[in-house]
Design a protein around this motif. Structure first.
Motif, PDB file in Angstrom:
ATOM      1  N   VAL A 281       6.462   4.965   1.030  1.00 26.25           N
ATOM      2  CA  VAL A 281       6.295   6.044   1.505  1.00 26.25           C
ATOM      3  C   VAL A 281       7.016   7.264   0.997  1.00 26.25           C
ATOM      4  N   ASN A 282       6.301   8.425   0.614  1.00 24.24           N
ATOM      5  CA  ASN A 282       6.873   9.183  -0.280  1.00 24.24           C
ATOM      6  C   ASN A 282       8.037  10.112   0.459  1.00 24.24           C
ATOM      7  N   VAL A 283       8.989  10.422   0.017  1.00 27.14           N
ATOM      8  CA  VAL A 283      10.039  11.065   0.751  1.00 27.14           C
ATOM      9  C   VAL A 283      10.260  12.543  -0.051  1.00 27.14           C
TER      10      VAL A 283
ATOM     11  N   ILE B 113      11.896   4.792  -7.528  1.00 27.49           N
ATOM     12  CA  ILE B 113      11.878   6.091  -8.166  1.00 27.49           C
ATOM     13  C   ILE B 113      10.200   6.083  -8.484  1.00 27.49           C
ATOM     14  N   ASP B 114       9.801   7.370  -7.918  1.00 23.99           N
ATOM     15  CA  ASP B 114       8.218   7.695  -8.242  1.00 23.99           C
ATOM     16  C   ASP B 114       8.210   8.544  -9.373  1.00 23.99           C
ATOM     17  N   ASP B 115       6.938   8.368 -10.185  1.00 23.12           N
ATOM     18  CA  ASP B 115       6.595   9.210 -10.973  1.00 23.12           C
ATOM     19  C   ASP B 115       7.734   9.077 -12.122  1.00 23.12           C
TER      20      ASP B 115
ATOM     21  N   LEU C  72      10.804   3.351   0.045  1.00 24.37           N
ATOM     22  CA  LEU C  72      10.748   4.455   0.069  1.00 24.37           C
ATOM     23  C   LEU C  72      10.638   5.146  -1.412  1.00 24.37           C
ATOM     24  N   GLU C  73       9.974   5.970  -1.574  1.00 20.10           N
ATOM     25  CA  GLU C  73       9.702   6.641  -3.073  1.00 20.10           C
ATOM     26  C   GLU C  73      10.477   7.840  -2.986  1.00 20.10           C
ATOM     27  N   ILE C  74      11.389   7.923  -3.835  1.00 21.45           N
ATOM     28  CA  ILE C  74      12.013   9.330  -4.170  1.00 21.45           C
ATOM     29  C   ILE C  74      11.837   9.732  -5.709  1.00 21.45           C
TER      30      ILE C  74
ATOM     31  N   LEU D 278      10.794   0.876 -10.113  1.00 20.24           N
ATOM     32  CA  LEU D 278      10.513   2.138 -10.966  1.00 20.24           C
ATOM     33  C   LEU D 278       8.922   2.135 -10.815  1.00 20.24           C
ATOM     34  N   LYS D 279       8.385   3.522 -10.585  1.00 16.19           N
ATOM     35  CA  LYS D 279       6.834   3.636 -10.607  1.00 16.19           C
ATOM     36  C   LYS D 279       6.978   4.322 -11.868  1.00 16.19           C
ATOM     37  N   LEU D 280       5.979   3.679 -12.652  1.00 13.90           N
ATOM     38  CA  LEU D 280       5.910   4.424 -14.033  1.00 13.90           C
ATOM     39  C   LEU D 280       4.742   5.265 -13.963  1.00 13.90           C
TER      40      LEU D 280
ATOM     41  N   VAL E  24       0.806  -1.199   0.026  1.00 12.08           N
ATOM     42  CA  VAL E  24       0.101   0.101  -0.063  1.00 12.08           C
ATOM     43  C   VAL E  24       0.795   1.225  -0.056  1.00 12.08           C
ATOM     44  N   GLU E  25       0.523   2.436  -0.605  1.00 15.15           N
ATOM     45  CA  GLU E  25       1.121   3.372  -0.823  1.00 15.15           C
ATOM     46  C   GLU E  25       0.424   4.521   0.340  1.00 15.15           C
ATOM     47  N   ALA E  26       1.294   5.007   1.353  1.00 14.80           N
ATOM     48  CA  ALA E  26       0.656   6.070   2.169  1.00 14.80           C
ATOM     49  C   ALA E  26       0.730   7.358   1.761  1.00 14.80           C
TER      50      ALA E  26
HETATM   51 MG    MG Z   1       4.242   8.171  -4.546  1.00 16.72          MG
END
Ligand code: MG
Ligand code: C2E
Ligand code: MG
Ligand code: MG
Length: 286
Positions: A119-121, A181-183, A151-153, A202-204, A58-60
């Motif tokens: 978790v987005n950082v 890596i987010d986005d 951790l999403e950076i 990788l988050k596309l 899950v993404e917070a």
């Molecule tokens: Mg994110």
């Protein structure tokens, strides 16, 4: 601009503008006290395995329960919080709260399909000299295993200040925390930097997924990125999947994970366990 507006229209325009500027300034000054008053809350959006739609993470996602304006999404305040530094305190709370929550879910249901919380950082938060230490302490405080944390950076973080970032990413991965890596695709996207970056996922970005069913070029591009990521041993999460056709196309390309309204919107914590229990076969529950 004022053309075609009557005099009253122009005045209304000016006073609306002044009003919204005052509102923005107000929000800014309220951000710090909002941390102390515990006005932030987390929703969690499922990340699923595309093959069987099982919820694997899950993404917070942070929300602000504002005393007079109601529930605000990150669009309304994250940028301002980046600018005035409040994001550091907010991010620290998000990290601790997300870990506390997954520890609760794991304890309540040892069979849960949930393997991690993402978790987005923010770049500012990551650049703190003691960021790695903060993560260690948050894990210990929550009684959470490092494998439970992703951790999403952002790409921009990775491109600036690369030495410190690479060093910290290595330290995090050495303790078992994974990094995404987010986005991916919205930034400078030099694919070659991926080779040097110690990341796992990788988050596309949704903007890449939107047109895969309607544009052959877009389909080909995403297909190529998924293949490249696979060859670099990176897992791919496709963001913003809104229809079944996209899920099927991505699954066929070999993309293993997805997130989006097609599966679930961001949900309150109490809604998650029902999606992550392994159903007891009817024959056994009788
Ligand atoms: Mg994110
Ligand atoms: P993100 O990390 O890329 O998160 C995904 C965003 O896309 C979320 O918006 C989510 O609700 C939305 N989304 C997911 N699936 C779909 C879909 O199928 N269709 C559409 N249209 N949207 C979808 P949200 O919650 O508004 O968050 C926006 C951004 O705010 C996040 O983008 C992230 O960059 C930032 N953010 C959220 N929480 C935090 C936080 O705790 N710390 C920091 N630094 N940033 C955060
Ligand atoms: Mg994202
Ligand atoms: Mg995104």
């Amino acid at each position: 601009l004022a053309k075609g507006m009557g005099k009253g229209g122009w005045q209304r325009y000016q006073s609306d503008l002044a009003h919204s500027m005052v509102q923005r300034l107000e929000l800014r000054t309220q951000l710090h006290e909002a941390i102390e008053d515990e006005q932030f809350m987390l929703q969690f959006q499922p990340i699923v395995e595309l093959a069987d739609q099982r919820v694997t993470g899950v993404e917070a996602l942070v929300r602000w329960q504002h005393p007079t304006r109601g529930l605000l999404g990150p669009f309304h305040f994250v940028e301002a919080a980046e600018e005035n530094g409040a994001i550091v305190g907010i991010g620290s709370w998000v990290l601790r709260e997300a870990l506390r929550q997954i520890a609760v879910w794991k304890a309540e249901d040892p069979q849960t399909t949930l393997r991690y919380v993402s978790v987005n950082v923010s770049p500012l938060q990551f650049r703190a000299a003691d960021f790695v230490q903060q993560v260690r302490e948050a894990l210990t405080e929550a009684g959470a295993r490092p494998e439970w944390l992703l951790l999403e950076i952002t790409e921009s973080l990775v491109l600036k200040d690369a030495d410190k970032v690479v060093q910290d990413l290595r330290a995090l991965r050495a303790i078992g925390v994974r990094v995404a890596i987010d986005d991916f695709g919205t930034g400078y996207s030099s694919l070659s930097y991926l080779r040097q970056m110690p990341v796992d996922v990788l988050k596309l970005d949704k903007s890449f997924i939107d047109d895969i069913l309607t544009s052959r070029q877009q389909h080909a591009l995403v297909d190529a990125i998924v293949t490249l990521a696979g060859n670099l041993d990176l897992a791919v999460v496709a963001e913003g999947i809104e229809e079944a056709g996209q899920r099927i196309a991505l699954d066929t390309m070999g993309c293993h994970y997805g997130q989006g309204y097609h599966f679930a919107k961001p949900l309150w914590p109490a809604e998650i366990p029902a999606l992550t229990t392994v159903a007891v076969p009817a024959a056994l529950s009788a």
